[in-house]
Design a protein around this motif. Structure first.
Motif, PDB file in Angstrom:
ATOM      1  N   ASN A  34      -0.144  -3.541   4.998  1.00  0.00           N
ATOM      2  CA  ASN A  34       0.157  -3.596   6.438  1.00  0.00           C
ATOM      3  C   ASN A  34       0.106  -5.007   6.980  1.00  0.00           C
ATOM      4  O   ASN A  34       0.451  -5.230   8.151  1.00  0.00           O
ATOM      5  CB  ASN A  34      -0.825  -2.718   7.212  1.00  0.00           C
ATOM      6  N   ALA A  35      -0.392  -5.951   6.165  1.00  0.00           N
ATOM      7  CA  ALA A  35      -0.552  -7.326   6.646  1.00  0.00           C
ATOM      8  C   ALA A  35       0.796  -8.020   6.807  1.00  0.00           C
ATOM      9  O   ALA A  35       1.744  -7.729   6.104  1.00  0.00           O
ATOM     10  CB  ALA A  35      -1.438  -8.094   5.672  1.00  0.00           C
TER      11      ALA A  35
ATOM     12  N   LEU B 144      -8.422   1.430   0.443  1.00  0.00           N
ATOM     13  CA  LEU B 144      -8.498   0.806   1.762  1.00  0.00           C
ATOM     14  C   LEU B 144      -7.992  -0.626   1.728  1.00  0.00           C
ATOM     15  O   LEU B 144      -7.271  -1.065   2.628  1.00  0.00           O
ATOM     16  CB  LEU B 144      -9.938   0.850   2.268  1.00  0.00           C
TER      17      LEU B 144
ATOM     18  N   ARG C  91     -12.298  -9.599   8.873  1.00  0.00           N
ATOM     19  CA  ARG C  91     -12.118  -8.478   9.801  1.00  0.00           C
ATOM     20  C   ARG C  91     -12.731  -7.193   9.259  1.00  0.00           C
ATOM     21  O   ARG C  91     -12.878  -7.026   8.050  1.00  0.00           O
ATOM     22  CB  ARG C  91     -10.628  -8.259  10.089  1.00  0.00           C
TER      23      ARG C  91
ATOM     24  N   GLN D  64      -4.170  -0.556   1.351  1.00  0.00           N
ATOM     25  CA  GLN D  64      -3.524  -0.191   2.593  1.00  0.00           C
ATOM     26  C   GLN D  64      -3.514  -1.364   3.577  1.00  0.00           C
ATOM     27  O   GLN D  64      -2.504  -1.640   4.236  1.00  0.00           O
ATOM     28  CB  GLN D  64      -4.257   0.999   3.225  1.00  0.00           C
ATOM     29  N   HIS D  65      -4.646  -2.087   3.641  1.00  0.00           N
ATOM     30  CA  HIS D  65      -4.720  -3.236   4.548  1.00  0.00           C
ATOM     31  C   HIS D  65      -3.715  -4.319   4.145  1.00  0.00           C
ATOM     32  O   HIS D  65      -3.028  -4.878   4.987  1.00  0.00           O
ATOM     33  CB  HIS D  65      -6.141  -3.799   4.531  1.00  0.00           C
ATOM     34  N   ARG D  66      -3.621  -4.577   2.849  1.00  0.00           N
ATOM     35  CA  ARG D  66      -2.733  -5.646   2.383  1.00  0.00           C
ATOM     36  C   ARG D  66      -1.268  -5.281   2.566  1.00  0.00           C
ATOM     37  O   ARG D  66      -0.437  -6.146   2.844  1.00  0.00           O
ATOM     38  CB  ARG D  66      -3.040  -5.963   0.925  1.00  0.00           C
TER      39      ARG D  66
ATOM     40  N   LEU E  94     -12.423  -3.583   8.236  1.00  0.00           N
ATOM     41  CA  LEU E  94     -11.382  -2.643   7.826  1.00  0.00           C
ATOM     42  C   LEU E  94     -11.833  -1.201   7.940  1.00  0.00           C
ATOM     43  O   LEU E  94     -11.023  -0.299   8.172  1.00  0.00           O
ATOM     44  CB  LEU E  94     -10.979  -2.886   6.360  1.00  0.00           C
TER      45      LEU E  94
ATOM     46  N   ASN F  92     -12.474  -7.599   5.082  1.00  0.00           N
ATOM     47  CA  ASN F  92     -11.512  -8.417   4.351  1.00  0.00           C
ATOM     48  C   ASN F  92     -10.928  -9.434   5.311  1.00  0.00           C
ATOM     49  O   ASN F  92     -10.595  -9.108   6.452  1.00  0.00           O
ATOM     50  CB  ASN F  92     -10.396  -7.565   3.741  1.00  0.00           C
TER      51      ASN F  92
END
Length: 261
Positions: free
Chosen positions: A260-261, A253, A222, A256-258, A224, A219
């Motif tokens: 933490n962004a 996933l 990068r 979670q990434h979004r 993930l 994403n």
């Protein structure tokens, strides 16, 4: 267990990228990617704009990295001018591929084999085998312009595998394939991944779970996640979006990434 842990290979890694950055125009489509791969079938997932196609183009040597290092089949290729030796060992199916409409399927695949500098005497048998493997035996002498969308896609896969590549890159290969053809394609992937590193970029999470030994989730350029299909499934829960355990793992996933962004 990952394919990278079990499959023998001539090189420590068939693909090794470190801090890889690749631009699509002015946009950094691959942004600081670290990736190591060897034999097996690698499913590359991610939303639109994740950098999947740009990564495939970089690994196929179509575009040069902006920075970082990239080693393919034991040869460092970033910044290298002469890539003929590496390209002989590659197979690549882009999302959209060009062809001469008046060529037959056999002529098209043979022409691509010639471009890959295969030995002249080996080409006829290699072409027939590639055509047979993608289920186009009865269409071998049909003009490319007469093929359906799904048949064109299979002809594209045939040209990508005609040289028995050590590294095979397939960008959205199942577009236009009907359900039965997708099942046959999964079987072909498993066969190809026994001896080669196969990367399949797709939006179809279920195809990845059914046919791939490993999953790569990208994403915004990068990495993930990298793991087995079971690892992907384990990341999801009943509250996550998706109609299957794999889709729920995928959406979990990304969420979670979004967050933490």
């Amino acid at each position: 267990m990952h394919a990278a842990e079990t499959a023998p290979t001539l090189h420590p890694w068939l693909v090794h990228a470190k801090e890889l950055r690749v631009r699509a125009g002015r946009h950094p489509a691959v942004d600081g990617l670290d990736l190591t791969l060897t034999a097996g079938v690698q499913g590359v997932l991610g939303p639109n704009g994740a950098g999947k196609t740009t990564l495939m183009r970089a690994l196929s040597t179509v575009v040069k990295p902006a920075s970082g290092s990239l080693t393919l089949l034991g040869a460092q290729v970033d910044g290298r001018a002469d890539l003929r030796e590496v390209r002989r060992k590659l197979g690549y199916l882009p999302q959209q591929f060009g062809f001469y409409p008046r060529f037959t399927v056999r002529e098209f695949v043979a022409y691509m084999a010639w471009l890959k500098e295969m030995p002249k005497t080996a080409i006829p048998d290699a072409v027939q085998r590639a055509i047979d493997r993608v289920g186009l035996t009865t269409k071998a002498d049909a003009k490319m312009k007469t093929l359906s969308g799904g048949m064109l896609r299979r002809a594209g896969i045939a040209q990508a595998i005609v040289n028995d590549p050590e590294l095979l890159l397939l960008d959205e290969p199942t577009v236009g394939l009907d359900p039965e053809q997708r099942l046959d394609f999964r079987d072909l992937l498993r066969d190809l991944g026994a001896d080669s590193c196969v990367m399949v970029s797709t939006h179809l999470v279920e195809d990845v779970v059914a046919a791939c030994t490993d999953v790569i989730l990208m994403n915004e350029g990068r990495l993930l996640f990298q793991g087995t299909p079971d690892d992907l499934i384990a990341r999801g829960g009943q509250g996550d979006a998706g109609d299957s355990p794999a889709e729920r793992g995928y959406s979990a996933l990304l969420r979670q990434h979004r967050s933490n962004a």
